[in-house]
Structure formats: C-alpha cells, structure tokens
Design a protein around this motif. Structure first.
Motif, short mmCIF file in Angstrom:
data_model
loop_
_atom_site.label_atom_id
_atom_site.label_comp_id
_atom_site.label_asym_id
_atom_site.label_seq_id
_atom_site.Cartn_x
_atom_site.Cartn_y
_atom_site.Cartn_z
N ARG A 55 1.60 -7.01 -7.68
CA ARG A 55 0.63 -8.06 -8.01
C ARG A 55 0.01 -7.82 -9.38
O ARG A 55 -0.15 -8.75 -10.17
CB ARG A 55 -0.47 -8.12 -6.94
CG ARG A 55 0.02 -8.67 -5.61
CD ARG A 55 -1.06 -8.71 -4.55
NE ARG A 55 -2.10 -9.64 -4.96
CZ ARG A 55 -3.41 -9.36 -4.90
NH1 ARG A 55 -3.82 -8.19 -4.45
NH2 ARG A 55 -4.29 -10.25 -5.27
N GLN A 56 -0.33 -6.58 -9.68
CA GLN A 56 -0.93 -6.27 -10.98
C GLN A 56 0.08 -6.49 -12.11
O GLN A 56 -0.26 -7.02 -13.16
CB GLN A 56 -1.44 -4.82 -11.00
CG GLN A 56 -2.23 -4.48 -12.24
CD GLN A 56 -3.45 -5.36 -12.42
OE1 GLN A 56 -4.19 -5.62 -11.48
NE2 GLN A 56 -3.66 -5.85 -13.63
N GLU A 79 0.46 -3.93 -4.26
CA GLU A 79 -0.64 -4.06 -5.21
C GLU A 79 -0.15 -3.84 -6.64
O GLU A 79 -0.59 -4.52 -7.57
CB GLU A 79 -1.76 -3.08 -4.86
CG GLU A 79 -3.06 -3.36 -5.56
CD GLU A 79 -3.56 -4.79 -5.36
OE1 GLU A 79 -4.05 -5.37 -6.35
OE2 GLU A 79 -3.46 -5.33 -4.25
N GLN A 136 -2.36 -12.59 -2.16
CA GLN A 136 -1.77 -11.62 -1.23
C GLN A 136 -0.54 -12.27 -0.60
O GLN A 136 -0.48 -13.49 -0.50
CB GLN A 136 -2.78 -11.26 -0.14
CG GLN A 136 -3.99 -10.49 -0.62
CD GLN A 136 -3.65 -9.06 -1.00
OE1 GLN A 136 -2.61 -8.52 -0.61
NE2 GLN A 136 -4.52 -8.44 -1.77
N ASN A 173 -8.54 -10.29 -8.93
CA ASN A 173 -8.04 -9.73 -7.68
C ASN A 173 -8.31 -10.63 -6.48
O ASN A 173 -8.24 -10.20 -5.36
CB ASN A 173 -8.67 -8.35 -7.43
CG ASN A 173 -8.19 -7.34 -8.44
OD1 ASN A 173 -7.06 -7.42 -8.90
ND2 ASN A 173 -9.04 -6.40 -8.79
#
Length: 178
Positions: free
Chosen positions: A78-79, A75, A119, A104
C-alpha cells in the motif's frame, strides 16, 4: 460662396471619417474585452482542468499497477503504491505547495488533496474459474481545486464546471494468497 460651402462640406466629411476610425477602435476594444477574452479564459481553464484530471487518472492507474509488485507485507504494498502515485502528481503538489500526500485512510475524505490506498476488500465477484477468491484494492487520487485553483476566481466564476475537488479512482484485483 458655393466654393466655401464645398470646402466646408469637405472638412465636415473628413472630420466625420476621423471620428469613425476612432469609433472602430473603441468597438474592437469592447468586443475583445467582452467577447474574446472570456472565451480564451474558458478555454484555458478547460485545458488546465483536463491536465489535472489526466494527472490524477495516471496517478491512480500507476498506484494500482504498483500494488501488483511484490512487497513483504500488504502495508508495504500500500505504501509503495501510494509513493508511485505521488510521483505522478509531483507537479500538482509543487503548484499547491503541499508535501506528502499519501494518506493511511481508506479514501480521501471530503475535499482534501491526496492519494489514498484502501485496505484489501472482497471483490464483488467471489471466485475465479479455479475457485480462488480475489481481493480488490482501490487507489484514489484527489486534488482540491477550490482551495488551490490554477487561476484565482475561476472556482467561483466557473462553478458550474468546477466542483470543489477533482478525483480519479482505479481498482486492482489481487490473488487471495497475498
């Protein structure tokens, strides 16, 4: 009498010449408005669309490269990827008057403006030569041109060139040991 007719013919001739000069100016103005200005508008719109597409491509590529940097969790990766991609689109965000464009969701749905980092998903190819499997992550950058056109009216005027939104996607391959 013949002298007066000659003078009169000369005055008529000079009067026609003056009227012809005015006609040339009117023809030039009509040609400029009807021919040259639409071509200049088309060229300007094309350059602006090219710069938008290049910016979105750069943002998606930079976001995908940022996925390769170490972060403590997926996560966080990804951010970080979204933040890096957002930096590349800063001028578009300023123009459109939008703030945070990181989303998101798995993709930027519909015609929204934003950056989406998916994802991790199984890559279409299953294993490497060493038997290790890989995951893929897709970074998508999208700009809603219909909502925020650079030149008002061009989205409808040049609808055959411009769709509702312009987007670019980049995919990065990650080792399964992420």
């Amino acid at each position: 009498m013949s002298q007066a007719a000659t003078i009169q013919d000369g005055l008529i001739f000079r009067g026609r010449r003056r009227r012809q000069q005015g006609l040339v100016a009117v023809e030039f103005a009509l040609l400029w408005i009807g021919g040259v200005l639409p071509l200049l508008l088309l060229a300007t719109v094309a350059v602006s669309l090219f710069s938008i597409k290049q910016t979105l491509t750069l943002a998606a590529e930079n976001g995908a490269r940022a996925m390769l940097s170490y972060q403590p969790s997926m996560e966080a990766r990804r951010q970080y990827a979204c933040n890096v991609a957002q930096q590349a689109t800063q001028w578009l965000q300023n123009y459109a008057g939008i703030g945070d464009v990181c989303q998101n969701t798995a993709s930027t749905a519909g015609t929204t403006t934003g950056i989406a980092v998916s994802q991790p998903f199984a890559c279409p190819y299953k294993t490497s030569s060493t038997g290790t499997s890989f995951y893929c992550v897709t970074v998508t950058a999208r700009y809603n041109y219909a909502k925020n056109p650079f030149f008002p009216g061009t989205a409808s005027l040049y609808g055959w060139i411009v769709s509702d939104s312009i987007s670019s996607t980049a995919t990065v391959q990650l080792d399964a040991g992420i």
